[in-house]
Design a protein around this motif. Sequence first.
Motif, short mmCIF file in Angstrom:
data_model
loop_
_atom_site.label_atom_id
_atom_site.label_comp_id
_atom_site.label_asym_id
_atom_site.label_seq_id
_atom_site.Cartn_x
_atom_site.Cartn_y
_atom_site.Cartn_z
N LEU A 90 0.81 -1.22 0.00
CA LEU A 90 0.00 0.00 0.00
C LEU A 90 0.84 1.27 0.00
CD1 LEU A 90 -2.58 -1.15 2.70
CD2 LEU A 90 -3.09 -0.78 0.27
N TYR A 91 2.15 1.12 -0.01
CA TYR A 91 3.03 2.26 0.22
C TYR A 91 2.81 3.39 -0.79
CZ TYR A 91 7.25 4.85 1.39
OH TYR A 91 8.12 5.84 1.80
N HIS A 92 2.55 3.05 -2.05
CA HIS A 92 2.42 4.08 -3.08
C HIS A 92 0.96 4.44 -3.36
CE1 HIS A 92 6.68 4.04 -3.99
NE2 HIS A 92 6.65 2.73 -4.09
N SER A 93 0.03 3.81 -2.66
CA SER A 93 -1.38 4.07 -2.97
C SER A 93 -2.13 4.82 -1.88
CB SER A 93 -2.10 2.73 -3.24
OG SER A 93 -1.98 1.87 -2.12
N THR A 94 -1.48 5.07 -0.74
CA THR A 94 -2.12 5.81 0.34
C THR A 94 -1.07 6.54 1.15
OG1 THR A 94 -3.50 5.62 2.33
CG2 THR A 94 -2.06 3.76 1.80
N SER A 95 -1.49 7.62 1.78
CA SER A 95 -0.55 8.39 2.59
C SER A 95 -0.31 7.76 3.96
CB SER A 95 -1.07 9.83 2.78
OG SER A 95 -2.34 9.81 3.41
N GLU A 96 -1.17 6.82 4.35
CA GLU A 96 -1.04 6.16 5.65
C GLU A 96 -1.08 4.64 5.45
OE1 GLU A 96 -4.37 8.11 7.70
OE2 GLU A 96 -2.85 8.97 9.03
N PRO A 97 -0.07 4.09 4.80
CA PRO A 97 -0.11 2.64 4.51
C PRO A 97 -0.18 1.78 5.76
CG PRO A 97 2.08 3.54 4.12
CD PRO A 97 1.18 4.70 4.34
N GLY A 98 0.49 2.19 6.83
CA GLY A 98 0.46 1.40 8.05
C GLY A 98 -0.92 1.32 8.66
N LEU A 99 -1.61 2.46 8.73
CA LEU A 99 -2.95 2.48 9.30
C LEU A 99 -3.93 1.67 8.45
CD1 LEU A 99 -4.81 3.60 11.49
CD2 LEU A 99 -5.17 5.62 10.04
N VAL A 100 -3.84 1.82 7.15
CA VAL A 100 -4.73 1.08 6.26
C VAL A 100 -4.45 -0.42 6.37
CG1 VAL A 100 -5.42 0.69 3.86
CG2 VAL A 100 -5.00 3.02 4.69
N ALA A 101 -3.17 -0.79 6.43
CA ALA A 101 -2.82 -2.20 6.56
C ALA A 101 -3.37 -2.78 7.86
CB ALA A 101 -1.30 -2.37 6.50
N ALA A 102 -3.26 -2.01 8.94
CA ALA A 102 -3.78 -2.48 10.23
C ALA A 102 -5.29 -2.67 10.16
CB ALA A 102 -3.43 -1.48 11.33
N ARG A 103 -5.98 -1.75 9.48
CA ARG A 103 -7.43 -1.89 9.37
C ARG A 103 -7.82 -3.09 8.51
NH1 ARG A 103 -8.86 4.57 8.56
NH2 ARG A 103 -8.74 5.12 10.80
N LEU A 104 -7.06 -3.33 7.45
CA LEU A 104 -7.35 -4.50 6.61
C LEU A 104 -7.17 -5.80 7.39
CD1 LEU A 104 -5.73 -3.46 3.21
CD2 LEU A 104 -8.17 -3.69 3.73
N LEU A 105 -6.12 -5.86 8.21
CA LEU A 105 -5.94 -7.04 9.05
C LEU A 105 -7.09 -7.18 10.04
CD1 LEU A 105 -2.13 -7.18 9.92
CD2 LEU A 105 -3.43 -8.80 8.55
N VAL A 146 -9.55 -17.45 18.89
CA VAL A 146 -8.31 -17.00 19.54
C VAL A 146 -7.17 -16.96 18.53
CG1 VAL A 146 -6.54 -17.61 21.24
CG2 VAL A 146 -8.96 -17.75 21.86
N MET A 147 -7.06 -18.00 17.73
CA MET A 147 -5.99 -18.05 16.74
C MET A 147 -6.17 -16.97 15.68
SD MET A 147 -3.21 -19.74 16.25
CE MET A 147 -3.43 -21.30 17.08
N GLY A 148 -7.39 -16.75 15.25
CA GLY A 148 -7.64 -15.74 14.22
C GLY A 148 -7.27 -14.34 14.69
N PHE A 149 -7.69 -13.97 15.90
CA PHE A 149 -7.36 -12.65 16.42
C PHE A 149 -5.86 -12.50 16.67
CE2 PHE A 149 -11.93 -12.52 17.64
CZ PHE A 149 -12.25 -11.35 16.96
N THR A 150 -5.21 -13.59 17.06
CA THR A 150 -3.76 -13.53 17.29
C THR A 150 -3.01 -13.26 15.99
OG1 THR A 150 -3.90 -15.04 19.18
CG2 THR A 150 -1.76 -14.82 18.11
N LEU A 151 -3.32 -14.01 14.96
CA LEU A 151 -2.55 -13.93 13.72
C LEU A 151 -2.87 -12.71 12.88
CD1 LEU A 151 -2.51 -17.69 12.66
CD2 LEU A 151 -0.75 -16.38 13.86
N THR A 152 -3.98 -12.02 13.17
CA THR A 152 -4.28 -10.80 12.42
C THR A 152 -3.88 -9.55 13.21
OG1 THR A 152 -6.56 -10.85 13.27
CG2 THR A 152 -6.16 -11.82 11.10
N SER A 153 -3.18 -9.74 14.30
CA SER A 153 -2.69 -8.60 15.08
C SER A 153 -1.47 -8.00 14.39
CB SER A 153 -2.32 -9.05 16.49
OG SER A 153 -1.69 -8.02 17.21
N VAL A 208 -10.16 -6.16 9.57
CA VAL A 208 -11.31 -6.65 8.80
C VAL A 208 -11.18 -8.15 8.57
CG1 VAL A 208 -12.44 -6.56 6.55
CG2 VAL A 208 -11.81 -4.44 7.72
N ALA A 209 -9.96 -8.60 8.25
CA ALA A 209 -9.75 -10.04 8.04
C ALA A 209 -10.09 -10.83 9.30
CB ALA A 209 -8.30 -10.30 7.63
N GLY A 210 -9.70 -10.30 10.45
CA GLY A 210 -10.03 -10.97 11.70
C GLY A 210 -11.52 -11.04 11.95
#
Length: 610
Positions: free
Chosen positions: A300-315, A345-352, A317-319
């Motif tokens: 996401l580095y070149h597609s958004t100004s906040e790639p870290g925040l967007v990546a965290a939100r996508l994870l 428990v495993m799902g929330f752990t691995l999407t952290s 959503v996956a959880g």
Amino acid sequence: MTAQRWLQLAGGAAWSLGVLVTARPPSAGAGWRLAFVACALAGVLWAGWTLRTWRPSPFAVIAISFALRAAVFPLNPALSDDGYRYLWDGMVQVGEGTSPYRFRPSDPALAHHHEDAAYRRMNSPDYFSVYPPLSQAVFAAAGAVYGAGWRASWWVLKALIVAAEMVGVVCLIRVVGARAAALYAWHPLAVIEVAGQGHTEGLLVGALGVLLWDVARHPALAGAAVAAAGWVKLYPFALGAVVVQRVGWRGTVSALAVAVVLALPYTSAEAARHATESLRLYMGTFDFYSAPYLLLKGALYHSTSEPGLVAARLLGVAGVVWAGWVVATQNRSVTRTRWAVAALVMGFTLTSTTLHPWHLLPGLFVLPLLLSRKSYLWLSAVTSATYLVYVWPPAYTSAVWAGWGGAVVLFSFDRLEALMRYRAWGKWRRLRPYVPVLRPGARVLDLGAGEGYVGDALAADLGVAVTAADVVHFGSGSRRVDLYDGQTLPYASGQFDLTVVVFVLHHSADPAAVLREAVRVTGGVVLVLETVWTAPWQKAWLERADRLANRLRSGAAIDEEPLDIRSDAEWRSVLREEGVAVRRTRTFAGLHPQALYVLDGHGAAASSTS
């Protein structure tokens, strides 16, 4: 006890004492940190070796668990400074008589404590506390002795957390058995992070253990355990969505009551606002040992100004999507409820986005309830190397990719095994209509058993004893395999009531000999399922596909030669030449054409129909 058992006990003592000596702050130097990582990895090897060769009793699991934890209990918060924040929160509650959510530690109102060791060594003093009410209650209990020195408070805190953890271990033993529970109880990660560093995941493990045990027996206690777990780490509140179907209204009322009672002493608009502020900063600022987050962030580095925040939100959503699927497929059975708890428990752990070593403990605790274990065990083992981040940053980066890369590879192999078990049931369903009525205590032979998956399916379906035989043992099925030379089976004539020979003859140097022996040792029926070609072009394609499948299954354990896939007519010719009585045949068309031959065993009446 045997010499090997004494050696194993000595090995456990050695690595745990090694951890006690080498677990020092980063300021001690890279050498000490490398030595610590080596000790932790040695502990993983010790646990793996010991559990492969020993089926410990519940008493042995508990006794060794206590011994390992006692060895590292004297450790100060050397690997993580979270412990100092725990002590600070406890001191504020008892010594200042105020909520731990009211002030940041750096607030001038608490300046008279800024020379305390707990303040000087804690992390993030400019953040409000984020630890939920049950954790805070335990901190307060330890804070009651803070006046005697921070170490006294630290030992009380760890004693309470270890006691809760061991309750969880005892419950887990009752649910999955002693050996499976030892996967967690003896794992260096659990020993170091709970008894050594006092992380509150020990409290969560205790609550999860009570939940898993009581979900089958005491709805009220199971509901209370959900509330307790949620007020340790918040995300376990999602477990209520699956547990409520099992525990009914009693469990639901219990969960709500316990949640309210635990929260009331800390409830205020100010507390909610401050804790939420810090949680938002924490979730948007920190990341650790999360390859999925790093990959998403990079993409996401070149597609958004906040790639870290967007990546965290996508994870996130996956959880949530994973949790939704688990809830939607849930039913009221005990087994399915326990699996659902473990899966959540495993799902929330691995999407952290933040997976410090201690964050992996809840997943490690529920791991025995899941089929795929190797990948998470690898991820948990490698995480000790992330402690090198403070003294050797490139090693941390290598640990992230080695941990997750190895986990992906192992998970792929686990999925392959699951696929093969699924296919084994498909093979068995094709054989099942042609199985005669078997008497109680019937004996069945799985000839050319491979991994033993077809035999496992047969035994589970019919409830009979299955003997497995093959020329090589390369599988991970649950059955012992009797090895033979491909010519003469080590059994008496007519010893078995049923023999199954599934996809074996085309790998036999002498298929006629295999058939003769199968008929000789069987007093009833022999079922042969074989790959066949129906058009000349298929033969070459099927042989290539067979070689590829066997490389994936076993590496070099299955020889690629001999390999001779024949047509149905060719196999019938072999049967005629051997004088085998064929009761019935059937062919199955498709991408993988097959033929089934129902043969009379030794002494059976000879009748032939096609």
